[in-house]
Design a protein around this motif. Structure first.
Motif, PDB file in Angstrom:
ATOM      1  N   SER A 271     -15.125  30.711 -41.939  1.00  0.00           N
ATOM      2  CA  SER A 271     -14.308  29.748 -42.678  1.00  0.00           C
ATOM      3  C   SER A 271     -13.017  30.400 -43.149  1.00  0.00           C
ATOM      4  O   SER A 271     -12.927  31.623 -43.255  1.00  0.00           O
ATOM      5  N   LYS A 273      -9.477  29.787 -45.964  1.00  0.00           N
ATOM      6  CA  LYS A 273      -9.004  29.111 -47.168  1.00  0.00           C
ATOM      7  C   LYS A 273      -7.523  28.802 -47.026  1.00  0.00           C
ATOM      8  O   LYS A 273      -6.718  29.695 -46.767  1.00  0.00           O
ATOM      9  N   GLU A 275      -4.242  27.954 -48.792  1.00  0.00           N
ATOM     10  CA  GLU A 275      -3.747  28.189 -50.148  1.00  0.00           C
ATOM     11  C   GLU A 275      -2.700  27.143 -50.525  1.00  0.00           C
ATOM     12  O   GLU A 275      -1.497  27.360 -50.418  1.00  0.00           O
ATOM     13  N   PRO A 279      -6.465  24.061 -53.216  1.00  0.00           N
ATOM     14  CA  PRO A 279      -6.944  24.790 -52.033  1.00  0.00           C
ATOM     15  C   PRO A 279      -8.085  24.066 -51.327  1.00  0.00           C
ATOM     16  O   PRO A 279      -8.918  23.415 -51.958  1.00  0.00           O
ATOM     17  N   THR A 281     -10.994  24.476 -47.927  1.00  0.00           N
ATOM     18  CA  THR A 281     -11.686  25.414 -47.049  1.00  0.00           C
ATOM     19  C   THR A 281     -12.018  24.719 -45.735  1.00  0.00           C
ATOM     20  O   THR A 281     -12.532  23.597 -45.736  1.00  0.00           O
ATOM     21  N   ILE A 303      -2.752  30.990 -45.196  1.00  0.00           N
ATOM     22  CA  ILE A 303      -4.166  30.784 -44.881  1.00  0.00           C
ATOM     23  C   ILE A 303      -4.833  32.143 -44.729  1.00  0.00           C
ATOM     24  O   ILE A 303      -4.323  33.024 -44.024  1.00  0.00           O
ATOM     25  N   THR A 304      -5.973  32.297 -45.403  1.00  0.00           N
ATOM     26  CA  THR A 304      -6.706  33.561 -45.418  1.00  0.00           C
ATOM     27  C   THR A 304      -8.159  33.314 -45.032  1.00  0.00           C
ATOM     28  O   THR A 304      -8.722  32.264 -45.359  1.00  0.00           O
ATOM     29  N   SER A 305      -8.751  34.267 -44.336  1.00  0.00           N
ATOM     30  CA  SER A 305     -10.164  34.124 -43.973  1.00  0.00           C
ATOM     31  C   SER A 305     -11.025  34.251 -45.225  1.00  0.00           C
ATOM     32  O   SER A 305     -10.911  35.211 -45.978  1.00  0.00           O
ATOM     33  N   ALA A 306     -11.883  33.261 -45.449  1.00  0.00           N
ATOM     34  CA  ALA A 306     -12.769  33.274 -46.615  1.00  0.00           C
ATOM     35  C   ALA A 306     -13.990  34.151 -46.371  1.00  0.00           C
ATOM     36  O   ALA A 306     -14.606  34.652 -47.306  1.00  0.00           O
TER      37      ALA A 306
END
Length: 342
Positions: A271, A273, A275, A279, A281, A303-306
């Motif tokens: 998944s 996230k 931002e 936010p 997911t 966008i960052t990997s959760a």
């Protein structure tokens, strides 16, 4: 300006290369007069000064003292204030970290992660090895202490023979009694099995990780993605040749707000996230990054990997080609992009 992104993209590879050059310099200058040449001496001094700048930048950006930063500080403090030994080789770990995402280091990264995941199983197998070693050393001590006190006079001295016997490398020491020889023979066979156990654990886990990270994308995988499920088999085969797989760890920045849009991403597992002010997911089967491609805009969200995530990357030119051939893709992508910013 995103300074962390700039540092990771441009400065980290530069400092990584500089570390590698310093390690080469250290190897060739040990025991020779190569360091006496002004060029190499100046390179050494300038490099250490740049490493000070790097360390300060890392402290400013990371705002914490990590294990690698501690090693960096030890190397620099030793160089400027102590000067006992040349500790630059400790920075090998930083160099490895700098290029950890490179494809060449992928097998090594997987192996390290495998060892970490199987740490308890490996620790358990080593506890078994130590237990067998203690039992064997005690028994061989009782059997041989009177006839061969030089080698088996104590349990501690017997442990050296126990280690060489378990590893079946031999140590120039041979039991004298028949029971001692029999015990040693049985222990040699046992040692083969014991030391094969951690190898089997690692091999099995490593294979699973490799399969998990298999970068060959199957047609079945593509057809199961909602975005492509209505496409004919021929189109799916074409997409298969264009998608690029990437496996990213948790917390990895995938898209940075303000960057130019050059690709969209589809989540196979894991998944990410998005931002935004609120936010969101996204999980398996979802996709992101399409808005910038469709509207020719810069990224409007980071966008960052959760968690650990496997992404399928589709470049802008390939997406536009697919849209020109399958108009419903544009409609679906446009509808989704209007419901969120990505």
């Amino acid at each position: 300006m995103n300074y962390i992104h700039f540092f990771d993209k441009y400065l980290r590879p530069f400092f990584g290369l500089l570390i590698v050059l310093n390690l080469i310099h250290q190897v060739f200058s040990s025991g020779t007069t190569i360091i006496d040449f002004p060029l190499f001496e100046n390179f050494y001094k300038i490099s250490m000064l740049l490493f000070v700048v790097e360390l300060c930048l890392r402290f400013y950006l990371e705002r914490k003292l990590t294990f690698l930063s501690t090693l960096d500080a030890i190397v620099l403090i030793n160089y400027y204030f102590v000067g006992i030994l040349d500790f630059r080789m400790l920075r090998l770990f930083r160099a490895y970290s700098s290029f950890s995402n490179h494809e060449i280091l992928l097998p090594s990264n997987i192996l390290i992660k495998t060892v970490y995941k199987q740490r308890y199983a490996l620790l358990g197998s080593q506890i078994m090895v130590v237990s067998v070693l203690l039992v064997f050393s005690t028994l061989i001590h009782f059997l041989e202490k009177d006839v061969y006190p030089e080698a088996f006079g104590s349990i501690l001295s017997s442990m050296w023979y126990g280690i060489t016997t378990l590893t079946t490398v031999g140590g120039g020491i041979t039991p004298v009694t028949s029971l001692g020889k029999l015990l040693a023979s049985l222990t040699m066979f046992l040692g083969i099995g014991i030391f094969a156990l951690p190898v089997a654990i690692l091999a099995s886990a490593y294979y699973e990780e490799i399969q998990k990270r298999n970068f060959l994308i199957s047609l079945e995988t593509i057809s199961s993605i909602p975005l492509f499920e209505k496409l004919p088999v021929g189109a799916i085969g074409k997409i298969n040749s264009k998608l690029q797989a990437a496996l990213l760890p948790a917390g990895k920045k995938i898209i940075t707000k303000g960057d130019n849009a050059d690709a969209m991403y589809i989540i196979e597992f894991g998944s990410v996230k998005v931002e935004l002010s609120d936010p969101i997911t996204l999980g398996p089967g979802d996709y992101f990054g399409e808005r910038g491609l469709l509207k020719n805009e810069v990224r409007n969200a980071s966008i960052t990997s959760a968690q650990e995530v496997k992404l399928l990357k589709l470049k802008k030119e390939d997406l536009l080609e697919l849209i020109s051939e399958h108009a419903h893709l544009f409609e679906e992508l446009s509808a989704v992009s209007e419901t969120r910013s990505g």
